[in-house]
Design a protein around this motif. Structure first.
Motif, PDB file in Angstrom:
ATOM      1  N   ARG A 119      16.762 -34.890  -1.894  1.00 26.28           N
ATOM      2  CA  ARG A 119      17.333 -33.937  -2.848  1.00 26.28           C
ATOM      3  C   ARG A 119      17.379 -32.567  -2.210  1.00 26.28           C
ATOM      4  NH1 ARG A 119      16.163 -29.545  -5.721  1.00 26.28           N
ATOM      5  NH2 ARG A 119      16.470 -29.442  -7.978  1.00 26.28           N
ATOM      6  N   CYS A 120      18.562 -32.021  -2.144  1.00 24.72           N
ATOM      7  CA  CYS A 120      18.732 -30.688  -1.576  1.00 24.72           C
ATOM      8  C   CYS A 120      17.982 -29.665  -2.416  1.00 24.72           C
ATOM      9  CB  CYS A 120      20.215 -30.336  -1.509  1.00 24.72           C
ATOM     10  SG  CYS A 120      20.519 -28.705  -0.811  1.00 24.72           S
ATOM     11  N   THR A 121      17.279 -28.743  -1.719  1.00 27.57           N
ATOM     12  CA  THR A 121      16.495 -27.744  -2.450  1.00 27.57           C
ATOM     13  C   THR A 121      17.363 -26.613  -2.979  1.00 27.57           C
ATOM     14  OG1 THR A 121      15.960 -26.815  -0.290  1.00 27.57           O
ATOM     15  CG2 THR A 121      14.290 -28.197  -1.334  1.00 27.57           C
ATOM     16  N   HIS A 122      18.653 -26.605  -2.636  1.00 31.60           N
ATOM     17  CA  HIS A 122      19.535 -25.602  -3.230  1.00 31.60           C
ATOM     18  C   HIS A 122      19.822 -25.979  -4.677  1.00 31.60           C
ATOM     19  CE1 HIS A 122      23.754 -23.549  -3.367  1.00 31.60           C
ATOM     20  NE2 HIS A 122      22.822 -22.727  -3.820  1.00 31.60           N
ATOM     21  N   ARG A 123      20.804 -26.823  -4.902  1.00 33.02           N
ATOM     22  CA  ARG A 123      21.092 -27.121  -6.306  1.00 33.02           C
ATOM     23  C   ARG A 123      20.899 -28.589  -6.677  1.00 33.02           C
ATOM     24  NH1 ARG A 123      26.509 -24.653  -7.736  1.00 33.02           N
ATOM     25  NH2 ARG A 123      26.437 -22.686  -6.611  1.00 33.02           N
ATOM     26  N   GLY A 124      20.273 -29.333  -5.776  1.00 31.59           N
ATOM     27  CA  GLY A 124      19.834 -30.666  -6.214  1.00 31.59           C
ATOM     28  C   GLY A 124      20.653 -31.839  -5.709  1.00 31.59           C
ATOM     29  N   THR A 125      21.640 -31.604  -4.868  1.00 28.79           N
ATOM     30  CA  THR A 125      22.480 -32.702  -4.385  1.00 28.79           C
ATOM     31  C   THR A 125      21.659 -33.737  -3.598  1.00 28.79           C
ATOM     32  OG1 THR A 125      24.245 -31.095  -4.150  1.00 28.79           O
ATOM     33  CG2 THR A 125      24.560 -33.193  -3.009  1.00 28.79           C
ATOM     34  N   VAL A 126      21.942 -35.006  -3.822  1.00 25.59           N
ATOM     35  CA  VAL A 126      21.342 -36.045  -2.984  1.00 25.59           C
ATOM     36  C   VAL A 126      21.935 -35.921  -1.582  1.00 25.59           C
ATOM     37  CG1 VAL A 126      21.283 -38.533  -2.578  1.00 25.59           C
ATOM     38  CG2 VAL A 126      20.717 -37.635  -4.833  1.00 25.59           C
TER      39      VAL A 126
ATOM     40  N   VAL B 118      22.830 -32.512   6.653  1.00 24.26           N
ATOM     41  CA  VAL B 118      23.630 -31.389   6.182  1.00 24.26           C
ATOM     42  C   VAL B 118      24.074 -31.705   4.755  1.00 24.26           C
ATOM     43  CG1 VAL B 118      25.660 -29.961   6.579  1.00 24.26           C
ATOM     44  CG2 VAL B 118      24.439 -30.987   8.525  1.00 24.26           C
ATOM     45  N   CYS B 119      23.705 -30.829   3.825  1.00 23.72           N
ATOM     46  CA  CYS B 119      24.076 -31.078   2.441  1.00 23.72           C
ATOM     47  C   CYS B 119      25.590 -30.965   2.297  1.00 23.72           C
ATOM     48  CB  CYS B 119      23.376 -30.080   1.522  1.00 23.72           C
ATOM     49  SG  CYS B 119      23.832 -30.358  -0.211  1.00 23.72           S
ATOM     50  N   PRO B 120      26.220 -31.983   1.693  1.00 27.24           N
ATOM     51  CA  PRO B 120      27.684 -31.951   1.594  1.00 27.24           C
ATOM     52  C   PRO B 120      28.217 -30.880   0.635  1.00 27.24           C
ATOM     53  CG  PRO B 120      26.793 -33.848   0.400  1.00 27.24           C
ATOM     54  CD  PRO B 120      25.642 -33.218   1.126  1.00 27.24           C
ATOM     55  N   TYR B 121      27.313 -30.296  -0.186  1.00 33.97           N
ATOM     56  CA  TYR B 121      27.820 -29.388  -1.216  1.00 33.97           C
ATOM     57  C   TYR B 121      28.065 -27.981  -0.650  1.00 33.97           C
ATOM     58  CZ  TYR B 121      28.434 -28.192  -6.223  1.00 33.97           C
ATOM     59  OH  TYR B 121      28.924 -27.827  -7.452  1.00 33.97           O
ATOM     60  N   HIS B 122      27.010 -27.334  -0.073  1.00 31.55           N
ATOM     61  CA  HIS B 122      27.192 -25.986   0.470  1.00 31.55           C
ATOM     62  C   HIS B 122      26.626 -25.846   1.874  1.00 31.55           C
ATOM     63  CE1 HIS B 122      26.369 -25.768  -3.954  1.00 31.55           C
ATOM     64  NE2 HIS B 122      27.548 -25.167  -3.950  1.00 31.55           N
ATOM     65  N   GLY B 123      26.332 -26.967   2.501  1.00 28.28           N
ATOM     66  CA  GLY B 123      26.020 -26.919   3.917  1.00 28.28           C
ATOM     67  C   GLY B 123      24.602 -26.547   4.315  1.00 28.28           C
ATOM     68  N   TRP B 124      23.660 -26.483   3.392  1.00 33.30           N
ATOM     69  CA  TRP B 124      22.277 -26.272   3.826  1.00 33.30           C
ATOM     70  C   TRP B 124      21.882 -27.440   4.730  1.00 33.30           C
ATOM     71  CZ3 TRP B 124      18.297 -23.925  -0.109  1.00 33.30           C
ATOM     72  CH2 TRP B 124      18.833 -22.753  -0.655  1.00 33.30           C
ATOM     73  N   THR B 125      21.094 -27.111   5.744  1.00 33.63           N
ATOM     74  CA  THR B 125      20.832 -28.105   6.781  1.00 33.63           C
ATOM     75  C   THR B 125      19.328 -28.287   6.971  1.00 33.63           C
ATOM     76  OG1 THR B 125      22.890 -27.495   7.861  1.00 33.63           O
ATOM     77  CG2 THR B 125      21.266 -28.649   9.208  1.00 33.63           C
TER      78      THR B 125
HETATM   79  S1  FES Z   1      23.329 -28.159  -3.274  1.00 33.01           S
HETATM   80 FE1  FES Z   1      22.848 -28.530  -1.225  1.00 33.01          FE
HETATM   81  S2  FES Z   1      23.674 -26.841  -0.212  1.00 33.01           S
HETATM   82 FE2  FES Z   1      24.113 -26.440  -2.285  1.00 33.01          FE
END
Ligand code: FES
Ligand SMILES: [Fe+2]
Lengths: 426, 193
Positions: A86-93, A106-113
């Motif tokens: 789970r991405c620590t930004h907004r929760g994307t798997v 690399v998170c597909p939503y906003h690119g946090w890595t």
């Molecule tokens: S939710 Fe993962 S980068 Fe925004």
């Protein structure tokens, strides 16, 4: 409908789980299911995967812990990590594939890595982002420990050390691993996945149930008669020297070995391509290894989510109060001649095709039966009174027809549900 | 490989293992090479279609003994768990030889085979048929949809099947069923044939 059934009364597990009977509500109440996802699946050690599935740095595999999506990864330092997927930004798997190799996630939503060990290593366009300390934004990390290459994880704030938690189950665990040459056991990729419309505990009630084989699996046994094979399940459950054990922490063992003195291979029928592979081993003077192609004849169940059955690992994944997924993983013996794994592939299809469908059908039938509110209780009294083993360890022994293992795991379950262990917030 | 047997290949030892592996490799390449095939042969496609449709009708009607009679003695029915699978290295749902197919038909008739009692009632739709020439016959690929009804519920599974049909009467030597949903968890799949 009684008050206890309404779902509005807070569950009283001393009432719902009694020594000789169990209330239907623990199989049907969504509120109890939600509690279990934390009080059982977050608080216990749960099996996640095997080290052999992620041999190289960056290798990963996904699974669930309770309902939580988790990642098992091998870090650049070679260590195994179990992380929340789970991405620590907004929760994307993060990882969508069930397994793979990734230098970074690399998170597909906003690119946090994130690095394979969970550290946040890059945020795109960081200039307008006020994060001071990136280390607070690492992926959620579970407490992780391994036993003989098997990876377990927990969210328990103060978990019992894994070795202690396994306790007496280590004896059967070691026996299962050590029969592989060099103690080398591996897990093949690509599990077989099955679902049933029933509560996850139905597979626990079944895991050490030595009585059901005679009835539910009658067709598995008679299929064997076509070729004169007496399958292991065909033995009289009332008089077999096979033994079941109820261990501490809800673990269970059914040891079938005393009931098959001629060895496991003798109980195996003519699975496809058996003869050429068998004769290759016989001609090489390695006939004694044939038993390795079958299971250990010890069914070991580690509460709440891992069963050793045959050469397969059954991982129990709760999906909903009335829906469960079973992951069936096949183990291999890398130190044995190649015929062994070739045979294992066909041997484990035998029960999956001609035995497992019976169990799946029973689970769904039970769940439908338990939908009747006026019939509240499930009988679990067979074999009472339970007696502790003479040597004073915490193990209860019984004939395989005893329901002692079911009683004991449910008592452990009730304890977990009544006095919840502290779990970590991440 | 088994030490010792390697230098004395022959029936019953390493040669026998090699024959098993050769059959497995054949299955894997039939599956793995399917997407690279050129457009189908129209004449062979027309020849394959009634055979495939007849098989689907037999299975939906529960005429398993008649269905069994349409296989060769070296038959293999394979249900891999993915389209990249190999029968010698990856778990399958099933890989049946002729003997096991016969046992499976018996099992379908057995009242205590609870996974199929009551039996699944299936409806197959077979389409997108393509066929190509092969040694002693043809290879066909077709898509299918199977709807299964049982215990008052139904589930629908889609996939594709590969048939190797041989001889003048186009008997089934190989059948591979690819069902992508097997990779996500399906309920009691014992109706799949
Ligand atoms: S939710 Fe993962 S980068 Fe925004
Ligand atoms: Fe069973």
């Amino acid at each position: 409908m009684t008050a206890i059934d309404s779902g509005t009364v807070p569950p009283d597990f001393d009432y719902l789980v009694q020594p000789h009977r169990v209330h239907r509500r623990i199989y049907t109440d969504p509120q109890i299911f939600d509690l279990e996802m934390t009080r059982v699946f977050a608080a216990s050690w749960c099996y996640v995967g095997h080290e052999s599935e992620i041999p190289a740095p960056g290798d990963y595999r996904t699974t669930t812990l309770g309902l939580r999506p988790v990642l098992m990864t091998r870090g650049r330092d070679g260590a195994v990590n179990v992380l929340l997927n789970r991405c620590t930004h907004r929760g994307t798997v993060l990882a969508g594939e069930s397994s793979g190799c990734a230098k970074r996630f690399v998170c597909p939503y906003h690119g946090w890595t994130f690095a394979p060990d969970g550290q946040l290593v890059a945020i795109p366009f960081p200039a307008d982002h006020a994060v001071e300390d990136r280390s607070t934004l690492s992926l959620g990390r579970l407490t992780t420990a391994t036993y003989r290459g098997f990876v377990f994880a927990t969210l328990n704030a103060e978990p019992e050390p894994l070795d202690c938690w396994l306790g007496e189950a280590r004896e059967a665990f070691d026996t299962i691993v050590d029969r592989h040459p060099g103690g080398d056991i591996a897990v093949m990729g690509s599990p077989h996945l099955l679902e049933f419309l029933g509560n996850w505990k139905l597979s626990w009630d079944n895991a050490a149930d030595g009585l059901h084989a005679t009835f539910a699996h009658e067709s598995y046994n008679t299929l064997g008669e076509m070729v004169d094979t007496e399958t292991v399940l065909a033995r009289d459950p009332g008089s077999t020297p096979m033994v079941s054990k109820a261990l501490r922490n809800g673990h269970m063992v059914v040891d079938q070995r005393p009931g098959i003195p001629q060895g496991p291979w003798a109980t195996m029928r003519r699975v496809p391509f058996r003869e050429p592979l068998e004769s290759a081993l016989v001609d090489a003077g390695e006939e004694s290894l044939l038993d390795l192609a079958t299971g250990s004849m010890i069914n070991l169940s580690l509460f709440p989510n891992l069963l050793f059955v045959g050469n397969q690992l059954l991982v129990i994944e709760p999906v909903a109060v009335d829906r469960t997924r079973l992951q069936l993983w096949l183990t291999s013996a890398p130190g044995a001649p190649s015929e062994i794994d070739l045979l294992r592939l066909r041997v484990d299809e035998d029960f999956v095709n001609f035995g497992t469908p019976d169990d799946l059908d029973m689970f769904e039938r039970v769940q439908r039966g338990l939908s009747i509110p006026e019939m509240e209780w499930i009988d679990m009294s067979r074999g009472l009174p339970d007696s502790d083993a003479a040597d004073g360890d915490a193990t209860i022994y019984g004939p395989i027809t005893s329901e002692a293992p079911q009683r004991r795991y449910l008592a452990h379950y009730a304890k977990l549900m009544t006095t919840p262990a502290a779990t970590r917030a991440l | 490989m088994t030490g010792g047997a390697a230098d004395a290949p022959g029936p019953g030892s390493a040669g026998a293992q090699a024959a098993v592996l050769a059959r497995y490799d054949e299955l894997a390449s039939l599956l793995g090479g399917m997407d690279d095939r050129p457009g189908a042969d129209p004449g062979l496609t027309a020849e394959a279609a009634p055979v495939l449709l007849h098989e689907a009708r037999l299975l939906d009607a529960g005429r398993f003994e008649d269905w069994l009679a349409g296989w060769t003695s070296d038959a293999v029915l394979w249900l891999p768990l993915s389209a990249r699978a190999h029968p010698g290295t990856d778990q399958s749902l099933l890989l049946d030889d002729r003997r096991r197919l016969a046992e499976r038909v018996d099992w379908r008739r057995e009242p205590s085979a609870w996974g199929q009692n009551p039996p699944s009632r299936t409806t197959r739709v077979v389409g997108s048929i393509e066929a190509w020439a092969a040694a002693d016959g043809l290879v066909a690929r077709s898509s299918f949809l199977i709807d299964e009804y049982r215990h008052g519920r139904h589930q629908a599974l889609a996939g594709y099947q590969i048939h190797e049909l041989v001889g003048d009467d186009l008997r089934r030597r190989t059948k591979i069923l690819v069902v992508p949903a097997l990779g996500t968890g399906v309920r009691n799949p014992s109706f799949l044939l």
